[in-house]
Design an enzyme around this catalytic site. Structure first.
Site, PDB file in Angstrom:
ATOM      1  N   TYR A 134       0.821  -1.210   0.000  1.00 14.72           N
ATOM      2  CA  TYR A 134       0.000   0.000   0.000  1.00 14.72           C
ATOM      3  C   TYR A 134       0.853   1.258   0.000  1.00 14.72           C
ATOM      4  O   TYR A 134       2.077   1.193   0.149  1.00 14.72           O
ATOM      5  CB  TYR A 134      -0.944  -0.012   1.208  1.00 14.72           C
ATOM      6  CG  TYR A 134      -0.264   0.299   2.527  1.00 14.72           C
ATOM      7  CD1 TYR A 134       0.508  -0.661   3.187  1.00 14.72           C
ATOM      8  CD2 TYR A 134      -0.382   1.555   3.109  1.00 14.72           C
ATOM      9  CE1 TYR A 134       1.125  -0.369   4.386  1.00 14.72           C
ATOM     10  CE2 TYR A 134       0.230   1.852   4.320  1.00 14.72           C
ATOM     11  CZ  TYR A 134       0.986   0.892   4.949  1.00 14.72           C
ATOM     12  OH  TYR A 134       1.609   1.191   6.138  1.00 14.72           O
ATOM     13  N   LYS A 167       6.415  -1.888   1.940  1.00 14.00           N
ATOM     14  CA  LYS A 167       5.214  -1.309   2.572  1.00 14.00           C
ATOM     15  C   LYS A 167       4.066  -2.304   2.431  1.00 14.00           C
ATOM     16  O   LYS A 167       3.147  -2.141   1.623  1.00 14.00           O
ATOM     17  CB  LYS A 167       4.878   0.068   1.981  1.00 14.00           C
ATOM     18  CG  LYS A 167       4.232   0.973   3.046  1.00 14.00           C
ATOM     19  CD  LYS A 167       4.294   2.428   2.665  1.00 14.00           C
ATOM     20  CE  LYS A 167       3.524   3.297   3.627  1.00 14.00           C
ATOM     21  NZ  LYS A 167       4.124   3.460   4.960  1.00 14.00           N
ATOM     22  N   GLU A 204      12.688   2.390  13.814  1.00 10.12           N
ATOM     23  CA  GLU A 204      11.780   3.439  13.317  1.00 10.12           C
ATOM     24  C   GLU A 204      10.541   3.455  14.198  1.00 10.12           C
ATOM     25  O   GLU A 204      10.501   2.769  15.218  1.00 10.12           O
ATOM     26  CB  GLU A 204      11.421   3.169  11.852  1.00 10.12           C
ATOM     27  CG  GLU A 204      10.728   1.829  11.632  1.00 10.12           C
ATOM     28  CD  GLU A 204      10.282   1.590  10.190  1.00 10.12           C
ATOM     29  OE1 GLU A 204      10.097   2.558   9.444  1.00 10.12           O
ATOM     30  OE2 GLU A 204      10.108   0.404   9.838  1.00 10.12           O
ATOM     31  N   LEU A 213      11.254   1.135   6.861  1.00 16.70           N
ATOM     32  CA  LEU A 213      10.603   1.587   5.633  1.00 16.70           C
ATOM     33  C   LEU A 213      11.225   2.948   5.303  1.00 16.70           C
ATOM     34  O   LEU A 213      11.180   3.857   6.134  1.00 16.70           O
ATOM     35  CB  LEU A 213       9.088   1.687   5.877  1.00 16.70           C
ATOM     36  CG  LEU A 213       8.143   1.816   4.689  1.00 16.70           C
ATOM     37  CD1 LEU A 213       8.134   3.231   4.130  1.00 16.70           C
ATOM     38  CD2 LEU A 213       8.461   0.821   3.578  1.00 16.70           C
TER      39      LEU A 213
HETATM   40  C1  LIG Z   1       4.773   4.516   5.705  1.00 15.77           C
HETATM   41  C2  LIG Z   1       5.759   4.245   6.796  1.00 15.77           C
HETATM   42  C3  LIG Z   1       6.734   5.194   7.170  1.00 15.77           C
HETATM   43  C4  LIG Z   1       6.757   6.616   6.659  1.00 15.77           C
HETATM   44  O1  LIG Z   1       6.883   6.703   5.282  1.00 15.77           O
HETATM   45  P1  LIG Z   1       6.389   8.030   4.536  1.00 15.77           P
HETATM   46  O2  LIG Z   1       6.677   7.729   3.109  1.00 15.77           O
HETATM   47  O3  LIG Z   1       7.201   9.149   5.056  1.00 15.77           O
HETATM   48  O4  LIG Z   1       4.935   8.191   4.848  1.00 15.77           O
HETATM   49  C5  LIG Z   1       7.706   4.808   8.084  1.00 15.77           C
HETATM   50  N1  LIG Z   1       7.682   3.600   8.667  1.00 15.77           N
HETATM   51  C6  LIG Z   1       6.743   2.681   8.359  1.00 15.77           C
HETATM   52  C7  LIG Z   1       6.773   1.357   9.048  1.00 15.77           C
HETATM   53  C8  LIG Z   1       5.753   2.974   7.430  1.00 15.77           C
HETATM   54  O5  LIG Z   1       4.808   2.069   7.147  1.00 15.77           O
END
Ligand SMILES: *Cc1c(COP(=O)(O)O)cnc(C)c1O
Length: 283
Positions: free
Chosen positions: A32, A146, A178, A202
């Site tokens: 996603y 993702k 993260e 991610l």
């Molecule tokens: C989506 C997400 C992020 C942040 O990514 P963006 O592209 O900045 O929205 C960071 N960590 C995880 C686990 C995510 O799913």
């Protein structure tokens, strides 16, 4: 009336019927994206669509549309909903077929879906900062994808929520990776630290924007992991994502970070980030 993306069309929500045999529903077998919309304009859509295709490739899912076609559909989704400021969500699954772990045949098409949501920028958080809590990172080893499989993230976010915190800061044996749905940064003695973009995090699109902003304001960056102990001694902590943008963390598990107020570098990053936001076609 709300409109959704359903494969290669924009349709009224009521028209959509999800198949209970969809592999997204049964296995979380899909990927996603969330893209921010400012004043009717998509932000960093190119990067999000590129990452969507990259995630798909990593799980060996072939998206049956060109990137141009997907961009067009995302724009149509924003327009159909007359979206001002908020975000769009879209996902693709490996299709609907009687339950079986093994991939379906080429005759089973992937299922693309998406929706739009009006959502103001969380400016109170930008101004005051938020609280966070450390949670064990129990996720799998392909956090660079993702994926729709979000149980590890859901359990961590729920734990944070129950502790009155905005986000869970995940760590593996004390090394911070993260957030549950965000990236984490620490600033110490004028240097910004964040976990390298490998399989354990991610690689956020917002992260890339922030690293660019850091360069522009003269804040040196080290893509190096730091520990939970080091985090508590940082001058400033930040959480970022598409919807969180540059959000200061002012307290972790009861320990105040820095002065307990959003720090100077964080403020500068926020100001620089704001210069990148589309001024828009609609407010
Ligand atoms: C989506 C997400 C992020 C942040 O990514 P963006 O592209 O900045 O929205 C960071 N960590 C995880 C686990 C995510 O799913």
């Amino acid at each position: 009336m709300a409109y959704s993306l359903w494969n290669d069309r924009i349709v009224a929500d009521e028209e959509i019927v999800v198949n209970k045999e969809d592999r997204g529903y049964q296995f979380g077998d899909g990927i996603y994206e969330v893209v921010k919309v400012y004043n009717g304009e998509l932000f960093t859509a190119e990067e999000h669509v590129d990452r969507f295709y990259a995630s798909a490739e990593k799980i060996r899912l072939t998206i049956p549309y060109t990137k141009d076609k997907l961009h067009q559909l995302l724009h149509e989704l924003v327009e159909a909903n007359n979206l001002g400021t908020g975000h769009i969500y879209f996902q693709i699954t490996r299709g609907a077929t009687p339950r079986n772990h093994i991939f379906p045949g080429l005759d089973v098409p992937p299922v693309l879906s998406g929706s739009a949501k009006e959502n103001p920028r969380p400016v109170a958080n930008f101004e005051s900062g938020v609280k966070a809590t450390f949670v064990d990172d129990i996720r799998w080893l392909r956090c660079d994808i993702k994926s729709l499989n979000l149980l590890g993230a859901v359990l961590a976010k729920q734990e944070a929520h129950e502790k009155g915190c905005y986000e869970a800061i995940l760590h593996r044996d004390g090394t911070i990776t993260e957030g549950s749905s965000s990236n984490i940064y620490g600033i110490k003695d004028g240097v910004l630290y964040t976990h390298p973009a490998n399989n354990l995090i991610l690689n956020g699109i917002t992260r890339a924007v922030i690293l660019k902003c850091a360069a522009e304001i003269g804040l040196p960056v080290k893509e190096e992991a730091f520990t939970t102990t080091e985090a508590l001694e940082m001058d400033e902590l930040i959480v970022s994502s598409t919807t969180s943008e540059v959000t200061p963390i002012i307290e972790v598990d009861g320990t105040v970070i820095g002065s307990g107020q959003p720090g100077e570098w964080t403020r500068k990053l926020q100001v620089q980030f704001d210069t990148k936001i589309p001024t828009g076609i609609r407010s």
